[in-house]
Design a protein around this motif. Structure first.
Motif, PDB file in Angstrom:
ATOM      1  N   UNK A 188      39.365  32.552  34.678  1.00 47.99           N
ATOM      2  CA  UNK A 188      39.420  33.996  34.893  1.00 47.99           C
ATOM      3  C   UNK A 188      38.017  34.585  34.846  1.00 47.99           C
ATOM      4  N   UNK A 202      43.151  46.396  45.816  1.00 40.13           N
ATOM      5  CA  UNK A 202      43.693  46.389  44.459  1.00 40.13           C
ATOM      6  C   UNK A 202      44.575  45.173  44.226  1.00 40.13           C
ATOM      7  N   UNK A 203      45.475  44.928  45.177  1.00 36.74           N
ATOM      8  CA  UNK A 203      46.404  43.811  44.994  1.00 36.74           C
ATOM      9  C   UNK A 203      45.620  42.508  44.908  1.00 36.74           C
ATOM     10  N   UNK A 254      43.934  42.321  41.474  1.00 34.98           N
ATOM     11  CA  UNK A 254      44.907  42.025  40.426  1.00 34.98           C
ATOM     12  C   UNK A 254      45.337  40.566  40.526  1.00 34.98           C
ATOM     13  N   UNK A 299      42.878  38.378  39.004  1.00 34.89           N
ATOM     14  CA  UNK A 299      42.731  38.532  37.557  1.00 34.89           C
ATOM     15  C   UNK A 299      43.998  38.231  36.771  1.00 34.89           C
ATOM     16  N   UNK A 353      34.004  39.096  27.140  1.00 34.44           N
ATOM     17  CA  UNK A 353      33.632  38.479  28.406  1.00 34.44           C
ATOM     18  C   UNK A 353      32.486  37.519  28.218  1.00 34.44           C
ATOM     19  N   UNK A 369      41.653  46.468  32.968  1.00 35.77           N
ATOM     20  CA  UNK A 369      41.968  45.051  32.831  1.00 35.77           C
ATOM     21  C   UNK A 369      41.967  44.337  34.170  1.00 35.77           C
ATOM     22  N   UNK A 370      42.606  44.956  35.162  1.00 37.12           N
ATOM     23  CA  UNK A 370      42.816  44.209  36.410  1.00 37.12           C
ATOM     24  C   UNK A 370      41.760  44.465  37.462  1.00 37.12           C
ATOM     25  N   UNK A 371      41.121  45.634  37.425  1.00 40.56           N
ATOM     26  CA  UNK A 371      40.102  45.902  38.432  1.00 40.56           C
ATOM     27  C   UNK A 371      38.737  45.518  37.896  1.00 40.56           C
ATOM     28  N   UNK A 372      38.443  45.929  36.677  1.00 35.97           N
ATOM     29  CA  UNK A 372      37.145  45.603  36.123  1.00 35.97           C
ATOM     30  C   UNK A 372      37.208  44.367  35.228  1.00 35.97           C
ATOM     31  N   UNK A 373      38.360  43.709  35.232  1.00 32.96           N
ATOM     32  CA  UNK A 373      38.502  42.407  34.604  1.00 32.96           C
ATOM     33  C   UNK A 373      38.098  42.375  33.136  1.00 32.96           C
ATOM     34  N   UNK A 374      38.427  43.431  32.418  1.00 33.30           N
ATOM     35  CA  UNK A 374      38.159  43.460  30.982  1.00 33.30           C
ATOM     36  C   UNK A 374      39.351  42.821  30.269  1.00 33.30           C
ATOM     37  N   UNK A 375      39.384  41.507  30.325  1.00 32.97           N
ATOM     38  CA  UNK A 375      40.530  40.789  29.800  1.00 32.97           C
ATOM     39  C   UNK A 375      40.817  41.063  28.334  1.00 32.97           C
ATOM     40  N   UNK A 427      43.680  43.259  27.388  1.00 31.58           N
ATOM     41  CA  UNK A 427      45.025  42.917  27.837  1.00 31.58           C
ATOM     42  C   UNK A 427      46.109  43.155  26.797  1.00 31.58           C
ATOM     43  N   UNK A 452      51.936  40.903  40.172  1.00 31.90           N
ATOM     44  CA  UNK A 452      50.595  41.354  40.560  1.00 31.90           C
ATOM     45  C   UNK A 452      50.658  42.414  41.656  1.00 31.90           C
ATOM     46  N   UNK A 473      51.512  45.687  40.098  1.00 30.21           N
ATOM     47  CA  UNK A 473      50.374  46.210  39.335  1.00 30.21           C
ATOM     48  C   UNK A 473      49.385  46.880  40.291  1.00 30.21           C
ATOM     49  N   UNK A 474      49.168  46.249  41.445  1.00 26.16           N
ATOM     50  CA  UNK A 474      48.278  46.839  42.452  1.00 26.16           C
ATOM     51  C   UNK A 474      48.787  48.192  42.913  1.00 26.16           C
ATOM     52  N   UNK A 520      48.338  50.904  40.498  1.00 20.01           N
ATOM     53  CA  UNK A 520      47.012  51.505  40.346  1.00 20.01           C
ATOM     54  C   UNK A 520      46.762  52.486  41.492  1.00 20.01           C
ATOM     55  N   UNK A 521      47.268  52.140  42.670  1.00 20.99           N
ATOM     56  CA  UNK A 521      47.054  53.018  43.828  1.00 20.99           C
ATOM     57  C   UNK A 521      47.766  54.361  43.655  1.00 20.99           C
TER      58      UNK A 521
END
Ligand code: SF4
Ligand code: SF4
Ligand code: SF4
Lengths: 343, 377
Positions: free
Chosen positions: A1, A311-312, A315, A318, A343, B76-82, B85, B171, B174-175, B178-179
């Motif tokens: 990831x 976006x999809x 996601x 990730x 990170x 979490x999902x766009x800027x990947x700040x896991x 979560x 997923x 989730x996309x 966000x939209x």
């Protein structure tokens, strides 16, 4: 990831660029006056405040009498008269008087008074029509009359918020309410008649006609000199009936010629219309601005679609781990949680 | 990122819970009156103020407060700040109820609710209407939220097959999730553009969609922080100050962007001149600036951010500032012309309080009975 923002950023930037380019895209062109546009010219200098038009309106539209006025409530009286204070859900046409100072002379800005007759302006570019989510308010493509369809209406009252003249009224006191507003007696016009207010008016203060002809008539009047006796058409501009009257003098403006993109109900008076409670409006409708901004942002759903793709995808990248079936988690058992990672 | 979530457990029917039930019952009484005697019977709404507390709080502010799920998903999902979560599910929970109840409030507010389905019929659609976009987006997003939240319910039900299926398609939702808020949170601001001069020049703006969007995101983060602190104090959860401080760290930068845009726009259009006149709108504007300013200053420094008390007050300020901005624009600085006044009636306020009570009861129920909060931190 591992972070892979670059691909994602490309898509987002593309989406944002499309959205932003909308901001500078061409504005939606202003709406034109429909070919068979009909309207009403109200001349406050001719109006005697008799309210025959109000009575005519209620009769023609089967509207109940109104007993909500301050005077009636203060004195606890209520009788066979109809006395609304203003336009409301039982009153689609209202004559009001404005006084200034000693209010001695009619149609004079200082120490004078004037009448004003309020109803829907039948805007050329109506904000209410642009606002209504379910097309319950529509503008007739030929006559330009703005009409209401209760079978479509959801009662959200966005039209009330949108209308610059506060015209649409709502039956707050009913369990199954409707929006109420003047529809220029479309049902009478369909049978060849003219709006009830113009039919009832004895002085020609409310005059029915085609909008370009009414504008011409209005400008003919603006050239009159105070004190002259002039011939004024009554009821219907094309009806041939006229009457002679003394000119009181005009404030040099036809209200509705340009306001909010033009209106089919036009007004003139001896005093500035702003003094009579009419808002000072620019020549562009808010509907035009609202639609330009909204359609600019959305670009016919192009921008959201692009953004959704980005976006999809982001996601998807990730959540790779989430999609794997963990051996035990599926059973919903409590497990030791993974350490929180930076990170 | 495969945390395990666990129900908090504990007694549901506490004293507070009974109090909330009483509030909801009072609201139910007024709701009954509204549907029997009409909107005017329980509210002070008028032809001058067609939108009051219900639209301004329940819908416009309520959905912004419910943006936690959206804001966390972006992180979490766009800027990947896991590392955030574990907080997503709790954030989603408030979002689910915020939006569901905003939708329910619309049925109460709208006059001809039995025709509401017209919004979904293409023959009625008016694509120029900002309201149509808001209505469709909010409805769709509420559905998406329930799908996003459904793993918590499915886990509680031990519906493993459904869970496995869901995991492979989630997923996409989730996309979409966000939209949609990006669209309708900005459009909630755009609703006001058409009202023109009725909205005070300090709030009326051509960039109002952007201003509403940014504040909605900050309110979302603010609520996530606020609610985590609440859960730690009242539900006996361990405090995750470090993580919360990180979430809160984004807020000041968003708010600075917002203020630069908002004040810049006022300067460019010249509407800033309205500040020179004394009056209630100017006081409200100053109050907003104070709240925003306080939130920015106290969240900029890391020392203050990791301090739970500071964090609590600043998060509250962020939410309040965004809420006041919305109340001012839609209601307090909204002026339809002389002769009109509005202050919510008792019935209106009770219905709104009832909605909030139901929201909190639902939150408590789900947190205690379903696996929402991440286990063992
Ligand atoms: S005056 Fe108001 S209600 Fe009448 S057409 Fe214009 S915007 Fe619509
Ligand atoms: S109240 Fe009815 S007519 Fe007015 S905008 Fe809403 S749906 Fe349209
Ligand atoms: S009927 Fe004519 S003169 Fe009488 S109040 Fe109406 S507009 Fe004025």
């Amino acid at each position: 990831m591992k972070i892979d923002r670059r691909d994602f950023c490309k898509v987002v930037v593309a989406g944002a660029a499309t959205a932003l380019s909308g901001g500078v895209a061409e504005a939606r062109p202003p709406k034109e006056l429909p070919p068979g546009a009909v309207g009403i010219l109200y001349d406050a200098t001719l109006c005697i405040g008799c309210k025959a038009c109000e009575v005519g309106c209620k009769e023609a539209n089967d509207m109940p009498m109104d007993h909500t006025s301050c005077a009636e409530q203060a004195y606890g009286v209520s009788a066979v008269w109809d006395a609304p204070d203003d336009l409301n859900s039982r009153t689609m046409n209202k004559v009001k008087a404005y006084a200034q100072g000693t209010a001695e002379v009619k149609d004079r800005p200082h120490d004078g008074y004037s009448f004003i007759k309020r109803s829907c302006m039948h805007c050329v570019d109506p904000d209410c029509v642009s606002a209504c989510p379910v097309s319950a308010l529509t503008k007739d493509p030929v006559t330009g009359i703005v009409q209401y369809d209760p079978d479509a209406c959801i009662g959200c009252r966005y039209c009330q918020l949108a209308c610059p003249f506060n015209i649409p009224k709502f039956e707050f006191d009913k369990p199954f309410p409707k929006i109420v507003k003047c529809q220029m007696c479309a049902h009478i016009q369909a049978e060849g008649g003219i709006p009830a207010c113009c039919d009832a008016c004895p002085t020609g203060a409310s005059l029915f006609g085609r909008v370009p002809d009414l504008l011409q008539e209005a400008h003919r009047r603006l050239a009159f000199k105070p004190g002259e006796r002039q011939s004024y058409p009554i009821h219907n501009l094309d009806g041939g009936e006229t009457r002679m009257a003394e000119v009181h003098g005009y404030h040099p403006k036809v209200y509705g010629e340009t306001e909010t993109g033009g209106t089919q109900y036009l007004m003139m008076a001896g005093v500035p219309l702003e003094n009579l409670g009419m808002p000072a409006l620019g020549s562009e409708s808010r509907a035009r601005l609202s639609e330009t901004i909204q359609h600019g942002l959305y670009q016919g759903m192009m921008a959201p679609t692009l953004l959704l793709g980005g976006l999809v995808y982001a996601v998807y990248r990730n959540t790779a781990e989430d999609r794997e079936d963990p051996p035990e988690a599926a059973a919903g058992k409590a497990q030791k949680a993974e350490e929180v990672r930076d990170e | 990122m495969s945390e395990v979530y666990r129900p908090v457990g504990g007694k549901l029917l506490t004293r507070q819970f009974y109090f909330l039930i009483v509030l909801s019952l009072i609201a139910a009484y007024f709701l009954g009156r509204r549907f029997i005697f009409g909107i005017g019977d329980v509210s002070n709404l008028s032809d001058g103020y067609p939108w009051g507390l219900w639209i301004t709080y329940d819908v416009v502010t309520g959905t912004a407060i419910a943006c936690g799920g959206y804001a966390m998903a972006v992180a979490v999902y766009v800027f990947n700040k896991g590392q955030f979560h574990p907080m997503v599910r709790a954030a989603l929970l408030t979002s689910v109820f915020g939006y569901t109840l905003a939708g329910a409030s619309i049925i109460v507010d709208v006059g001809r609710y039995w025709q509401l389905y017209n919004v979904f019929l293409p023959q009625h659609a008016n694509l120029n209407s900002v309201m149509l976009e808001v209505a469709l987006c909010v409805t769709l997003y509420t559905l998406v939220l329930w799908i996003e939240f459904s793993p918590a319910i499915l886990e509680a039900m031990k519906a493993n097959r459904a869970l496995r299926m869901l995991r492979h398609i989630l997923f996409f939702f989730i996309g979409v999730g966000i939209l949609l808020p990006t669209m309708h949170q900005s459009s909630l601001g755009s609703l006001l553009i058409i009202a023109g001069h009725k909205v005070h020049p300090l709030w009326q703006s051509d960039i109002i969609p952007l201003l509403f969007l940014i504040t909605a995101i900050t309110m979302g983060y603010g609520m996530v922080v606020f609610e985590s602190l609440y859960a730690s104090v009242n539900l006996g959860r361990k405090l995750e100050t470090d993580l919360l401080a990180k979430v809160a760290g984004v807020i000041p930068w968003l708010l600075i962007t917002y203020l630069v845009l908002r004040i810049g726009d006022l300067v460019v259009t010249g509407d800033i001149a309205a500040l020179a006149e004394p009056g209630r709108p100017q006081v409200l504007f100053a109050l907003e600036m104070l709240l925003f300013g306080y939130a920015i200053l106290s969240l900029l420094s890391r020392e203050r951010r990791i301090h739970p008390t500071h964090l609590f007050w600043s998060a509250l300020a962020v939410v309040l500032a965004g809420a006041l901005y919305r109340f001012d624009a839609f209601l307090i600085a909204y002026n339809p012309g002389p002769g009109w006044h509005y202050f919510p009636a008792v019935g209106e306020m009770m219905i709104t309080l009832g909605v909030i009570s139901v929201e909190i009861m639902a939150y408590l129920f789900f947190v205690k009975k379903t696996p929402v909060l991440a286990a063992g931190h």
